[in-house]
Scaffold this motif. Structure first.
Motif, mmCIF file in Angstrom:
data_model
loop_
_atom_site.group_PDB
_atom_site.id
_atom_site.type_symbol
_atom_site.label_atom_id
_atom_site.label_comp_id
_atom_site.label_asym_id
_atom_site.label_seq_id
_atom_site.Cartn_x
_atom_site.Cartn_y
_atom_site.Cartn_z
ATOM 1 N N VAL A 47 0.824 -1.212 0.000
ATOM 2 C CA VAL A 47 0.000 0.000 0.000
ATOM 3 C C VAL A 47 0.857 1.261 0.000
ATOM 4 N N HIS A 48 0.221 2.371 -0.419
ATOM 5 C CA HIS A 48 0.788 3.709 -0.329
ATOM 6 C C HIS A 48 -0.114 4.560 0.544
ATOM 7 N N ARG A 49 0.469 5.390 1.371
ATOM 8 C CA ARG A 49 -0.280 6.322 2.207
ATOM 9 C C ARG A 49 0.264 7.738 2.010
ATOM 10 N N GLY A 50 -0.598 8.724 2.222
ATOM 11 C CA GLY A 50 -0.151 10.110 2.273
ATOM 12 C C GLY A 50 0.002 10.800 0.941
ATOM 13 N N LEU A 51 -0.262 10.120 -0.165
ATOM 14 C CA LEU A 51 -0.117 10.767 -1.464
ATOM 15 C C LEU A 51 -1.139 11.884 -1.653
ATOM 16 N N LEU A 52 -2.301 11.745 -1.003
ATOM 17 C CA LEU A 52 -3.356 12.757 -1.096
ATOM 18 C C LEU A 52 -3.424 13.599 0.185
ATOM 19 N N ILE A 70 -4.890 7.855 5.382
ATOM 20 C CA ILE A 70 -5.512 6.634 4.878
ATOM 21 C C ILE A 70 -4.784 6.145 3.624
ATOM 22 N N ILE A 71 -5.049 4.904 3.269
ATOM 23 C CA ILE A 71 -4.422 4.292 2.098
ATOM 24 C C ILE A 71 -4.926 4.969 0.822
ATOM 25 N N ASP A 72 -4.001 5.342 -0.060
ATOM 26 C CA ASP A 72 -4.344 5.987 -1.327
ATOM 27 C C ASP A 72 -4.320 5.009 -2.502
ATOM 28 N N SER A 73 -3.456 4.013 -2.430
ATOM 29 C CA SER A 73 -3.376 3.022 -3.499
ATOM 30 C C SER A 73 -2.858 1.719 -2.914
ATOM 31 N N ALA A 74 -3.246 0.609 -3.546
ATOM 32 C CA ALA A 74 -2.857 -0.687 -2.996
ATOM 33 C C ALA A 74 -3.001 -1.788 -4.033
#
Length: 207
Positions: A47-52, A70-74
């Motif tokens: 997962v990626h967090r914090g991109l938004l 929260i999770i932005d992509s996964a």
């Protein structure tokens, strides 16, 4: 597209929403179970967090240093096995089994609003492949070449005539459901009428 604004921004709070893979994707995991007719045995995610971060306004919060974005992509890889094998694990589960298992993959991206489709479901099996797309509202069915078909020379890719394609246009609900005309127009746009359809099935079941 990113989460929309909600009351007290609960959907952007890990503690209130359970995070994106729960709040946004729980129904997709159930859909995996429905399509396969199996139960999940194991899963692993990246997962990626914090991109938004800026889009969600975390910077303006009083305790921003304590915020867990929260999770932005996964990507989530899931192993599904027949229900009987899932319910009764044991030494036999470590051996090679003739029972068919299924590998699933969920892709989540909360910043792909420029994509051609908002949602895609693809199922690939030994007999062929089914692809469903929203908002295009079309389903594509492809059937693989059969051993006794025109694909004789296995040293070359299959010829065009060796597999078939069929397209189903589901944008007109009257071609899909015989009760489409009974769906109130004010509800026809909610989740592409699926909410109204499920309500009908529920009401029919309790009558």
């Amino acid at each position: 597209y990113p989460f929309l604004t909600k009351i007290q921004e609960w959907n952007k709070d890990v503690d209130k929403s359970g995070d994106t893979l729960v709040e946004k994707c729980c129904h997709f995991f159930d859909l995996f179970r429905l399509i396969t007719g199996q139960e999940m045995q194991s899963c692993v995610s990246k997962v990626h967090r914090g991109l938004l971060w800026d889009h969600y306004g975390y910077e303006q919060r009083e305790l921003k240093e304590e915020v867990v974005p929260i999770i932005d992509s996964a990507y989530v890889l899931l192993d599904f096995v027949p229900k009987k094998r899932h319910e009764k694990p044991g030494p036999q589960s470590m051996r090679r089994s003739t029972e068919k298992s299924t590998l699933g993959c969920l892709e989540l991206c909360m910043f792909a609003e420029g994509s051609r489709h908002q949602e895609e479901i693809v199922v690939t099996g030994m007999k062929g492949r089914i692809e469903a797309y929203l908002p295009e509202n079309k389903v594509f069915l492809y059937q693989r070449p059969t051993p006794d078909g025109p694909w004789k020379d296995l040293s070359k890719p299959p010829p065009q005539g060796s597999f078939s394609e069929e397209i189903f246009d589901c944008s007109d609900l009257r071609k899909v459901y015989d009760f489409a005309d009974d769906i109130p127009k004010m509800h026809s746009g909610y989740h592409y009428a699926s909410t109204a359809i499920e309500w009908k099935y529920l009401l029919d079941a309790v009558k």
